[in-house]
Scaffold this active site. Structure first.
Site, PDB file in Angstrom:
ATOM      1  CD  GLU A 405      42.404  33.492  37.894  1.00  0.00           C
ATOM      2  OE1 GLU A 405      42.148  34.713  37.834  1.00  0.00           O
ATOM      3  OE2 GLU A 405      42.564  32.781  36.880  1.00  0.00           O
ATOM      4  CG  PHE A 431      38.216  36.103  38.583  1.00  0.00           C
ATOM      5  CD1 PHE A 431      36.970  36.178  37.967  1.00  0.00           C
ATOM      6  CD2 PHE A 431      39.013  37.228  38.569  1.00  0.00           C
ATOM      7  CE1 PHE A 431      36.536  37.340  37.347  1.00  0.00           C
ATOM      8  CE2 PHE A 431      38.595  38.398  37.942  1.00  0.00           C
ATOM      9  CZ  PHE A 431      37.343  38.455  37.337  1.00  0.00           C
ATOM     10  CG  HIS A 472      33.474  41.150  38.266  1.00  0.00           C
ATOM     11  ND1 HIS A 472      33.075  40.854  36.991  1.00  0.00           N
ATOM     12  CD2 HIS A 472      34.809  41.363  38.202  1.00  0.00           C
ATOM     13  CE1 HIS A 472      34.117  40.886  36.178  1.00  0.00           C
ATOM     14  NE2 HIS A 472      35.182  41.187  36.881  1.00  0.00           N
TER      15      HIS A 472
END
Length: 666
Positions: A405, A431, A472
């Protein structure tokens, strides 16, 4: 220093003519003489800090002279020779170091923490690593535009321990980007010697692990640096690929002047002093009768005169006068929003379809737009938003990325520096922690620091209600509304999502675009099929009433609608914020002054969330209008759990109706 007039470095001038050799000498001499002057000014308190590159000039000068002037260089704080070799007027550098307006950051950042498009230089930030990934983005733009250019980026041996180093080299290798990664191995990371930083003979050996060529060069031999880098740059222009170069050198002064060098063994310092790149090259030129005593004196006198004249210009420049309006206006690049209204042709679309359609139409409109993310190409992304995009736009513009990322946020920034647009899909908003530093320290601050826009949109699939657990399901918008320089958009409906996404892509500022996963396929709405835009920073009043103001966004809006539908007697203004930064306080305050009661609903946990700031703003600006305390309703102060019954207990949804009635009954 040299104890004799004979060079201790073995030079091979190859086919270099005397003019080039003299230019190499002059270009090394100028930063050395500037530094010697700056060290005096530092002791006099006329500059704030200094990171010395004495003993490392051959690297900066040799690399810069090997490059074309229209190619980008990303230097560090010991690369004064990059700036002087690119012929930046010295008075501007001196103004920068004194915090004057004629510098490059208007007194907002110091040292070499700046860039300049005029000279194709992109300066560092203190976190060191991000510029490696930024170089990838600039090189990617060069590759996509077929410009046959090379991008060069510097790091120190200490910086190679950062994750950004690994990510940037891996991306460059996978994408075969025309980047020269230059490691200045000067022996110490502040006071930490190399044997405590890495466990290998040469850092260049790491290139093998990335499938790229690598070289070890004598960083104190200006001819070796210049000729080898010239050859490598020419080769990369013909056959784009990354190359890793390690320059062996030494730092003759402290990390910065306050640090000193007591931690360096005296014998080691003396050994490297004999290898001084400037003194050895000067001795060599005299040996070869290329430089005479008379020439040396004349060159030094000319540089001294230039330094003194330009220093006086900087000294004569008036100090910066603080201006609140100027400071606030420079946080974001100005954006002249143009409303694009579509015709009446619509279709019922889910939220996910509206986002996909808006992104596709933006790709069609902006030829310079690149989208990047994990699994977004043939696979179409984990939510299938980019399904079919590769067939229409090709893999050059729809780019699968490695799982990194940080480097991809940085590459997006590099694309912006090179004049392109970038959309990055964060596979899950959770993330973003792996790319947090470049978001909040590079994207957010670049325009304020040196007037460089970050034309980047980061798509953030977020939110709970999908039984995905703590990693998540977060709705982490508050991490970014705190950071000046970022815009944060959070639509709740398909119509808003499409129009706000297209605007976010047109906006030259960095935008965090939150997309609630639970709404992707559960919310439908008639959406114009053509391209259109909606203004960022304007809330939407979904319902009008007189008894209470309900403020929310994202999934919370739909929870509020369900509650109001189940309680038809409650007369409420319902405000969908849509944009969290900038915030439409005008609409909020007008509603509160009308209804005299307010409740704020957010999916995020309570402390430090958007609701807290909204509550404070309302108390400060509307206190005399309130008939009840401002009420905040949020999720539990725990990470978000996985199993359905725990997730339902965690969510704010189940507590909203009771809290709303309590506000009305107060």
């Amino acid at each position: 220093m040299l104890t004799s007039s004979k060079s201790l470095i073995a030079y091979d001038k190859k086919n270099l003519d005397d003019k080039t050799l003299l230019q190499l000498y002059k270009n090394m001499l100028k930063p050395r003489m500037i530094e010697e002057k700056m060290l005096i000014l530092l002791r006099q308190g006329k500059i704030s800090k200094w990171f010395s590159g004495i003993g490392q000039e051959a690297i900066s000068v040799g690399v810069t002279m090997a490059m074309h002037k229209d190619e980008y260089i990303l230097p560090m704080h010991r690369n004064l020779g990059v700036f002087t070799t690119r012929e930046i007027p010295l008075h501007r550098l001196f103004s920068q170091w004194q915090g004057k307006a004629n510098g490059f950051t208007k007194g907002r950042d110091r040292s070499f923490h700046f860039g300049t498009q005029e000279f194709n230089i992109v300066g560092m930030i203190s976190h060191l690593g991000p510029q490696l990934g930024v170089a990838d983005g600039i090189a990617l733009a060069s590759l996509l535009k077929n410009k046959k250019q090379v991008t060069t980026v510097f790091t120190g041996e200490g910086g190679t321990s950062e994750g950004d180093f690994h990510e940037a080299l891996n991306v460059a290798s996978v994408w075969q980007l025309p980047v020269m990664f230059c490691i200045e191995n000067n022996g110490y990371g502040l006071s930490t010697p190399t044997n405590e930083q890495y466990h290998c003979k040469d850092l260049a050996d790491r290139g093998k692990g990335y499938g790229m060529e690598s070289f070890v060069l004598d960083g104190n031999n200006i001819i070796e640096v210049y000729t080898k880098m010239q050859k490598l740059a020419a080769s990369i222009r013909k056959r784009p690929r990354p190359i890793l170069i390690e320059f062996k050198t030494f730092r003759m002064r402290g990390h910065e002047e306050a640090s000193g060098t007591k931690y360096v063994p005296k014998a080691l310092m003396q050994e490297w002093a004999k290898k001084d790149p400037l003194e050895n090259f000067q001795a060599y030129l005299k040996e070869q009768r290329i430089l005479s005593e008379k020439q040396e004196i004349a060159i030094k006198e000319a540089i001294t005169l230039e330094i003194n004249e330009h220093l006086q210009m900087a000294f004569d420049e008036a100090p910066i006068v603080p201006n609140v309006e100027t400071e606030l206006n420079d946080v974001y690049k100005s954006f002249d929003f143009k409303a694009i209204t579509p015709d009446s042709k619509t279709a019922e679309l889910r939220l996910i379809d509206a986002i996909s359609q808006g992104l596709k139409q933006a790709m069609e409109k902006h030829d310079d737009l690149v989208i990047m993310g994990q699994d977004i190409a043939e696979y179409g992304g984990v939510f299938k938003i980019t399904e079919g995009f590769v067939n229409q736009f090709g893999k050059a513009r729809v780019r699968n990325t490695p799982i990194c990322e940080s480097a991809i946020v940085e590459a997006a920034m590099g694309l912006s520096i090179a004049g392109m647009k970038a959309v990055m899909e964060m596979q899950f908003a959770d993330f973003v922690t792996s790319g947090f530093n470049p978001v909040v320290n590079y994207l957010a601050k670049s325009h304020y620091r040196w007037n460089q826009q970050a034309d980047v949109v980061i798509r953030m699939p977020c939110g709970g209600g999908v039984a995905a657990g703590p990693f998540h399901s977060q709705t982490n918008e508050a991490w970014f509304t705190k950071t000046p320089g970022l815009k944060v958009v959070y639509p709740a409906f398909p119509y808003d999502a499409k129009g706000l996404l297209t605007t976010a892509i047109e906006d030259p500022n960095p935008v965090l675009f939150f997309e609630h996963k639970a709404l992707y396929r559960s919310i439908r709405q008639d959406v114009p099929l053509e391209y259109y835009t909606l203004p960022i920073g304007e809330a939407s009043v979904l319902r009008e009433g007189t008894a209470v103001t309900v403020i929310s966004y994202g999934a919370g809006i739909h929870w509020a609608l369900e509650t109001l539908d189940a309680n038809e007697s409650i007369s409420a203004d319902l405000i969908d914020l849509r944009s969290l930064q900038p915030l439409d306080t005008e609409t909020i305050f007008a509603s509160v002054k009308k209804t005299n009661r307010v409740i704020i609903l957010q999916e995020d946990s309570l402390f430090g969330g958007i609701g807290s700031d909204l509550s404070a703003l309302i108390m400060e600006h509307c206190f005399e209008y309130l008939d009840a305390p401002v009420k905040r309703v949020a999720s539990m102060e725990t990470p978000i759990p996985f199993v359905d019954q725990l997730e339902a207990q965690y969510m704010a949804k189940g507590r909203f109706e009771e809290a709303l009635k309590a506000v009305l009954a107060y």
